[in-house]
Motif scaffolding. Structure first.
Motif, PDB file in Angstrom:
ATOM      1  N   GLN A  21       0.836  -1.563  -0.023  1.00  0.00           N
ATOM      2  CA  GLN A  21       0.117  -0.100   0.080  1.00  0.00           C
ATOM      3  C   GLN A  21       0.631   1.651   0.129  1.00  0.00           C
ATOM      4  OE1 GLN A  21      -2.611  -1.101   3.313  1.00  0.00           O
ATOM      5  NE2 GLN A  21      -4.197  -1.265   2.374  1.00  0.00           N
ATOM      6  N   GLY A  22       2.091   1.118   0.209  1.00  0.00           N
ATOM      7  CA  GLY A  22       3.146   2.140   0.085  1.00  0.00           C
ATOM      8  C   GLY A  22       3.389   3.081   1.305  1.00  0.00           C
ATOM      9  N   ASN A  23       3.072   2.289   2.507  1.00  0.00           N
ATOM     10  CA  ASN A  23       2.880   2.905   4.120  1.00  0.00           C
ATOM     11  C   ASN A  23       4.590   2.737   4.178  1.00  0.00           C
ATOM     12  OD1 ASN A  23       3.789   3.144   6.930  1.00  0.00           O
ATOM     13  ND2 ASN A  23       1.699   1.906   7.209  1.00  0.00           N
ATOM     14  N   VAL A  24       5.131   4.646   4.212  1.00  0.00           N
ATOM     15  CA  VAL A  24       6.179   5.181   4.345  1.00  0.00           C
ATOM     16  C   VAL A  24       7.154   3.924   5.604  1.00  0.00           C
ATOM     17  CG1 VAL A  24       8.053   6.740   4.172  1.00  0.00           C
ATOM     18  CG2 VAL A  24       6.231   6.491   2.406  1.00  0.00           C
ATOM     19  N   GLU A  25       6.221   3.894   6.562  1.00  0.00           N
ATOM     20  CA  GLU A  25       6.744   3.877   7.888  1.00  0.00           C
ATOM     21  C   GLU A  25       7.016   3.027   8.140  1.00  0.00           C
ATOM     22  OE1 GLU A  25       4.746   5.250  11.235  1.00  0.00           O
ATOM     23  OE2 GLU A  25       4.201   7.429  10.530  1.00  0.00           O
TER      24      GLU A  25
ATOM     25  N   SER B  86      11.239  -1.609   7.254  1.00  0.00           N
ATOM     26  CA  SER B  86      11.300  -3.611   6.476  1.00  0.00           C
ATOM     27  C   SER B  86      12.902  -2.868   5.529  1.00  0.00           C
ATOM     28  CB  SER B  86      10.047  -3.446   6.037  1.00  0.00           C
ATOM     29  OG  SER B  86       9.285  -3.706   7.033  1.00  0.00           O
ATOM     30  N   THR B  87      13.727  -1.800   5.418  1.00  0.00           N
ATOM     31  CA  THR B  87      14.803  -2.332   4.943  1.00  0.00           C
ATOM     32  C   THR B  87      15.533  -1.809   5.424  1.00  0.00           C
ATOM     33  OG1 THR B  87      14.773   0.209   4.314  1.00  0.00           O
ATOM     34  CG2 THR B  87      13.540  -1.209   3.269  1.00  0.00           C
ATOM     35  N   TYR B  88      17.191  -2.093   5.464  1.00  0.00           N
ATOM     36  CA  TYR B  88      18.338  -2.454   5.713  1.00  0.00           C
ATOM     37  C   TYR B  88      19.418  -1.787   5.201  1.00  0.00           C
ATOM     38  CZ  TYR B  88      15.743  -5.560   9.018  1.00  0.00           C
ATOM     39  OH  TYR B  88      14.937  -6.060  10.227  1.00  0.00           O
ATOM     40  N   HIS B  89      18.964  -1.165   3.939  1.00  0.00           N
ATOM     41  CA  HIS B  89      19.925  -0.220   3.078  1.00  0.00           C
ATOM     42  C   HIS B  89      18.979   0.495   2.196  1.00  0.00           C
ATOM     43  CE1 HIS B  89      22.598  -0.366   0.133  1.00  0.00           C
ATOM     44  NE2 HIS B  89      23.995  -0.203   0.406  1.00  0.00           N
ATOM     45  N   TRP B  90      20.261   1.845   2.216  1.00  0.00           N
ATOM     46  CA  TRP B  90      19.724   3.085   1.277  1.00  0.00           C
ATOM     47  C   TRP B  90      19.041   2.422   0.119  1.00  0.00           C
ATOM     48  CZ3 TRP B  90      20.983   4.670  -3.300  1.00  0.00           C
ATOM     49  CH2 TRP B  90      22.848   4.548  -3.462  1.00  0.00           C
ATOM     50  N   MET B  91      19.310   1.686  -0.263  1.00  0.00           N
ATOM     51  CA  MET B  91      19.225   1.198  -1.740  1.00  0.00           C
ATOM     52  C   MET B  91      18.157   0.347  -1.734  1.00  0.00           C
ATOM     53  SD  MET B  91      19.784   1.336  -5.360  1.00  0.00           S
ATOM     54  CE  MET B  91      21.439   1.851  -5.099  1.00  0.00           C
ATOM     55  N   GLU B  92      17.798  -0.775  -0.512  1.00  0.00           N
ATOM     56  CA  GLU B  92      16.344  -1.063  -0.286  1.00  0.00           C
ATOM     57  C   GLU B  92      15.411  -0.169  -0.033  1.00  0.00           C
ATOM     58  OE1 GLU B  92      16.822  -3.584   2.744  1.00  0.00           O
ATOM     59  OE2 GLU B  92      17.847  -5.522   1.131  1.00  0.00           O
ATOM     60  N   LEU B  93      15.066   0.864   0.196  1.00  0.00           N
ATOM     61  CA  LEU B  93      14.818   1.562   0.811  1.00  0.00           C
ATOM     62  C   LEU B  93      14.268   2.692  -0.469  1.00  0.00           C
ATOM     63  CD1 LEU B  93      12.811   3.288   2.622  1.00  0.00           C
ATOM     64  CD2 LEU B  93      14.619   4.523   3.303  1.00  0.00           C
TER      65      LEU B  93
ATOM     66  N   TYR C 140      12.146  13.990   2.303  1.00  0.00           N
ATOM     67  CA  TYR C 140      12.294  13.064   3.087  1.00  0.00           C
ATOM     68  C   TYR C 140      12.017  10.964   3.098  1.00  0.00           C
ATOM     69  CZ  TYR C 140       9.868   9.656   6.898  1.00  0.00           C
ATOM     70  OH  TYR C 140      10.152   8.333   7.457  1.00  0.00           O
ATOM     71  N   ILE C 141      12.222  10.664   1.692  1.00  0.00           N
ATOM     72  CA  ILE C 141      12.813   9.814   1.409  1.00  0.00           C
ATOM     73  C   ILE C 141      14.936   9.660   1.690  1.00  0.00           C
ATOM     74  CG2 ILE C 141      12.841   9.161  -1.156  1.00  0.00           C
ATOM     75  CD1 ILE C 141      12.434   6.792   0.717  1.00  0.00           C
ATOM     76  N   ALA C 142      14.990  11.179   1.298  1.00  0.00           N
ATOM     77  CA  ALA C 142      17.227  10.880   0.654  1.00  0.00           C
ATOM     78  C   ALA C 142      16.855  11.080   2.619  1.00  0.00           C
ATOM     79  CB  ALA C 142      17.284  12.826   0.628  1.00  0.00           C
ATOM     80  N   GLN C 143      16.365  11.701   3.795  1.00  0.00           N
ATOM     81  CA  GLN C 143      16.576  11.739   4.894  1.00  0.00           C
ATOM     82  C   GLN C 143      17.082  10.227   5.673  1.00  0.00           C
ATOM     83  OE1 GLN C 143      14.236  14.014   6.484  1.00  0.00           O
ATOM     84  NE2 GLN C 143      15.160  16.273   6.182  1.00  0.00           N
ATOM     85  N   GLN C 144      16.047   9.327   5.167  1.00  0.00           N
ATOM     86  CA  GLN C 144      15.835   7.755   5.073  1.00  0.00           C
ATOM     87  C   GLN C 144      17.175   7.425   4.922  1.00  0.00           C
ATOM     88  OE1 GLN C 144      13.917   6.822   7.977  1.00  0.00           O
ATOM     89  NE2 GLN C 144      13.080   9.067   8.256  1.00  0.00           N
TER      90      GLN C 144
END
Length: 125
Positions: free
Chosen positions: A64-68, A73-80, A98-102
């Protein structure tokens, strides 16, 4: 079936191919509504294994695209990054700050795991 923005799919591949963005966007929203209905259905009352139930609910939240949930659920920036563009914004570049910060947090975690763990503990207390 999950819509895919591509000219065609190989034989036996899951999903439906759409080559035009407007058609894809319309079908993608319809598909997300179906996933939301499944998430809210009475089907979950029949699942008696708590770990399976939690895992399936988490998978639906990702779809569904829930960002939280994606971030947790991701462990590497490329996965995110990949998950973000597959499930949150598959055809637009919106909300990249926001995605860049994460992604930065995850990359620091990978580069300096001990420092990241200490910083996380400090912030929690």
């Amino acid at each position: 079936m999950m819509p895919r923005l591509r000219p065609s799919l190989p034989a036996g591949a899951p999903g439906v191919a759409y080559s035009f963005k407007p058609e894809f966007a319309k079908e993608w929203e319809r598909w997300r509504i179906q996933v939301t209905k499944l998430d809210r259905s009475a089907f979950w009352n029949e699942c008696h294994n708590q770990k399976t139930l939690q895992g399936l609910k988490k998978l639906l939240a990702i779809l569904q695209g829930n960002v939280e949930v994606l971030v947790k659920s991701t462990y590497h920036w490329m996965e995110l990054l990949t998950a973000h563009y597959l499930h949150v914004r598959p055809f637009a570049i919106v909300g990249t700050s926001y995605i860049a910060q994460q992604m930065l947090k995850l990359s620091l975690c990978c580069l300096f795991p001990r420092h990241y763990a200490l910083e996380k503990q400090r912030l929690a207390s």
